[in-house]
Design a protein around this motif. Structure first.
Motif, PDB file in Angstrom:
ATOM      1  N   ASN A 110     100.893  73.179 146.442  1.00  0.00           N
ATOM      2  CA  ASN A 110     102.079  74.359 146.880  1.00  0.00           C
ATOM      3  C   ASN A 110     103.403  74.483 146.602  1.00  0.00           C
ATOM      4  O   ASN A 110     103.623  75.036 145.571  1.00  0.00           O
ATOM      5  CB  ASN A 110     101.232  75.259 147.800  1.00  0.00           C
ATOM      6  CG  ASN A 110     100.261  75.978 147.003  1.00  0.00           C
ATOM      7  OD1 ASN A 110      99.430  75.608 145.722  1.00  0.00           O
ATOM      8  ND2 ASN A 110      99.185  76.417 147.862  1.00  0.00           N
ATOM      9  N   GLY A 111     104.297  73.778 147.511  1.00  0.00           N
ATOM     10  CA  GLY A 111     105.286  73.949 147.837  1.00  0.00           C
ATOM     11  C   GLY A 111     106.227  73.463 146.216  1.00  0.00           C
ATOM     12  O   GLY A 111     107.603  73.555 145.796  1.00  0.00           O
ATOM     13  N   VAL A 112     105.534  72.105 146.103  1.00  0.00           N
ATOM     14  CA  VAL A 112     106.273  71.299 145.169  1.00  0.00           C
ATOM     15  C   VAL A 112     106.056  72.176 143.891  1.00  0.00           C
ATOM     16  O   VAL A 112     107.189  72.475 142.728  1.00  0.00           O
ATOM     17  CB  VAL A 112     105.461  69.908 145.292  1.00  0.00           C
ATOM     18  CG1 VAL A 112     106.158  69.809 142.933  1.00  0.00           C
ATOM     19  CG2 VAL A 112     105.825  69.103 145.691  1.00  0.00           C
ATOM     20  N   LEU A 113     104.681  72.952 143.518  1.00  0.00           N
ATOM     21  CA  LEU A 113     104.811  73.867 142.388  1.00  0.00           C
ATOM     22  C   LEU A 113     105.606  74.874 142.225  1.00  0.00           C
ATOM     23  O   LEU A 113     106.069  75.521 141.192  1.00  0.00           O
ATOM     24  CB  LEU A 113     103.218  74.263 142.062  1.00  0.00           C
ATOM     25  CG  LEU A 113     102.288  73.524 141.660  1.00  0.00           C
ATOM     26  CD1 LEU A 113     100.910  73.154 141.638  1.00  0.00           C
ATOM     27  CD2 LEU A 113     102.893  72.285 140.787  1.00  0.00           C
ATOM     28  N   LEU A 114     106.143  75.841 143.020  1.00  0.00           N
ATOM     29  CA  LEU A 114     106.795  76.149 143.912  1.00  0.00           C
ATOM     30  C   LEU A 114     108.425  76.150 143.608  1.00  0.00           C
ATOM     31  O   LEU A 114     108.810  77.131 142.656  1.00  0.00           O
ATOM     32  CB  LEU A 114     106.227  76.850 144.723  1.00  0.00           C
ATOM     33  CG  LEU A 114     105.363  78.057 145.384  1.00  0.00           C
ATOM     34  CD1 LEU A 114     104.974  78.286 147.005  1.00  0.00           C
ATOM     35  CD2 LEU A 114     105.193  79.026 144.270  1.00  0.00           C
ATOM     36  N   VAL A 115     108.766  75.077 143.868  1.00  0.00           N
ATOM     37  CA  VAL A 115     109.963  74.461 143.696  1.00  0.00           C
ATOM     38  C   VAL A 115     110.333  74.692 141.702  1.00  0.00           C
ATOM     39  O   VAL A 115     110.854  75.171 141.199  1.00  0.00           O
ATOM     40  CB  VAL A 115     110.678  73.279 144.237  1.00  0.00           C
ATOM     41  CG1 VAL A 115     111.656  72.569 143.736  1.00  0.00           C
ATOM     42  CG2 VAL A 115     110.216  73.570 145.754  1.00  0.00           C
ATOM     43  N   CYS A 116     109.034  73.763 140.836  1.00  0.00           N
ATOM     44  CA  CYS A 116     109.120  73.788 139.892  1.00  0.00           C
ATOM     45  C   CYS A 116     109.050  75.221 138.844  1.00  0.00           C
ATOM     46  O   CYS A 116     109.593  74.911 138.466  1.00  0.00           O
ATOM     47  CB  CYS A 116     107.733  73.175 139.057  1.00  0.00           C
ATOM     48  SG  CYS A 116     107.975  71.045 139.834  1.00  0.00           S
TER      49      CYS A 116
END
Length: 412
Positions: free
Chosen positions: A100-106
């Protein structure tokens, strides 16, 4: 004949596709038997982000200096540390949280590539329309059967395992769409259809959160709509809506009786069922506010509420859950950016042009919606979509401040 597509249009199409996929997959693939599809969707979003970075020429300095991205990274690092080292009860899905954290950074990086706030809001709204429409088609094709509606029937369990999750995801998509429908001078037929679809879906889940967001959206429209006629039209709409909820069998069987039970828990009227979800939530919140004082500064660790109170469930309140797990420091870290954004938009709303004022009202409404919903749900460790009502306003604030600084340098 060679058809050439404008570079910006191509970039915006990629971003819209990524946003819409993120919204759709969050709503329909958050169940154990469809996690592979959720993962595949995330990989596609990451790939689209890489393409956006390359085509949009987003430099590493812009990403590193973006405080919104730092906010996301800081929160998710804390979650991972507490979950891996200070887990007090239950289990911790470190991979899902990190995903989830990676997707939000994206999502944040793609927002950076959009130069103006107006374009960003339009892209968000268009993505939400696509997300609503795609989700509604998926629901109709896979889960819904109106002929089987009976007392207490609520659809959505087949999507995420939780009807409230489905209602909340629809709410996240509904608010940007109703905003663009309200401010556009020309009729947005597709937007109106998507709003109606989202309204029906939120009501049919029977979620009180969905009803709350519908009410918040009407308040937003009251601020956006300048003509005095609003004081006549909107009360009629609200009255008709309330009448329908309590008198149309399909609506009463899904959401009406739950409102009656909720009011009964506060001493207003008599409950029609034995359900006590509202009163149970109240007890959990009181319990959590007491246990928080055992470790008020840094918290007691991940799932501390369940551990210290020997509770089967989490607290059903994001503020209480964060206070118990991460203390006042964790609460400030998680909500700091929203309060900063809220202060910025409230302070600057009357100092900008009318078009920007409407965007600021929209951002204020998103933040208020998120703060309100967090009183009845634990969102920090759940779906990434729940971060968007903080993330989008923060990105808009970031862009507005940069624009103000550039204008200041130009005038000097």
């Amino acid at each position: 004949m060679i058809i050439r597509i404008n570079k910006n249009k191509r970039k915006y199409a990629i971003i819209k596709a990524a946003f819409a996929l993120f919204l759709f997959s969050s709503t329909v693939f958050w169940e154990e038997n469809s996690l592979d599809l959720l993962l595949a969707s995330g990989i596609v979003i990451i790939a689209l982000t890489v393409i956006t970075i390359i085509n949009g020429k987003i430099y590493s300095n812009a990403i590193i200096n973006c405080r919104v991205i730092w906010w996301i990274v800081a929160n998710f690092i804390v979650f991972e540390i507490y979950g891996l080292i200070f887990l007090r009860a239950g289990s911790f899905n470190w991979d899902f949280v990190g995903f989830n954290g990676v997707l939000l950074v994206c999502i944040s990086i793609m927002c950076l590539s959009i130069p103006s706030t107006e374009e960003l809001v339009n892209i968000i709204a268009t993505s939400c329309k696509i997300g609503i429409f795609a989700t509604a088609i998926y629901i109709y094709a896979n889960t819904i059967n109106f002929s089987n509606i009976s007392f207490g029937t609520r659809f959505g369990d087949a999507l995420s395992g939780n009807v409230n999750t489905v209602a909340t995801c629809f709410a996240m998509m509904y608010l940007p769409v109703i905003y663009t429908v309200a401010i556009k001078k020309k009729r947005d037929i597709f937007g109106i259809i998507c709003c109606l679809v989202a309204l029906v879906c939120m009501l049919m889940t029977g979620s009180k959160k969905g009803m709350l967001v519908i009410l918040i959206s009407f308040i937003m429209i009251m601020f956006l709509y300048k003509k005095p006629l609003k004081y006549f039209i909107f009360p009629i709409i609200i009255i008709v809506g309330i009448y329908a909820v309590f008198n149309v069998p399909e609506l009463y069987n899904t959401v009406g009786y739950r409102i009656v039970d909720m009011l009964a828990s506060f001493g207003i009227g008599t409950a029609v069922t034995a359900a006590q979800s509202t009163s149970i939530r109240k007890d959990l919140i009181v319990m959590g506010l007491k246990s928080f004082w055992n470790s008020p500064i840094f918290g007691g660790g991940m799932n501390y509420f369940q551990f210290i109170n020997n509770a089967r469930y989490y607290s059903h309140n994001n503020f209480v859950e964060i206070l118990n797990g991460f203390g006042v420091i964790g609460l400030a870290l998680f909500y700091g950016i929203s309060l900063k954004s809220l202060r910025f938009f409230c302070g600057q709303r009357k100092r900008v042009y009318q078009d920007k004022e409407s965007i600021y009202i929209f951002c204020i409404t998103m933040i208020v919606m998120k703060l309100t919903l967090d009183m009845a749900m634990v969102s920090f460790s759940s779906l990434g979509i729940y971060y968007l009502p903080f993330l989008f306003p923060a990105m808009i604030m970031y862009k507005e401040r940069r624009l103000k600084q550039e204008r200041g340098k130009a005038s000097n």
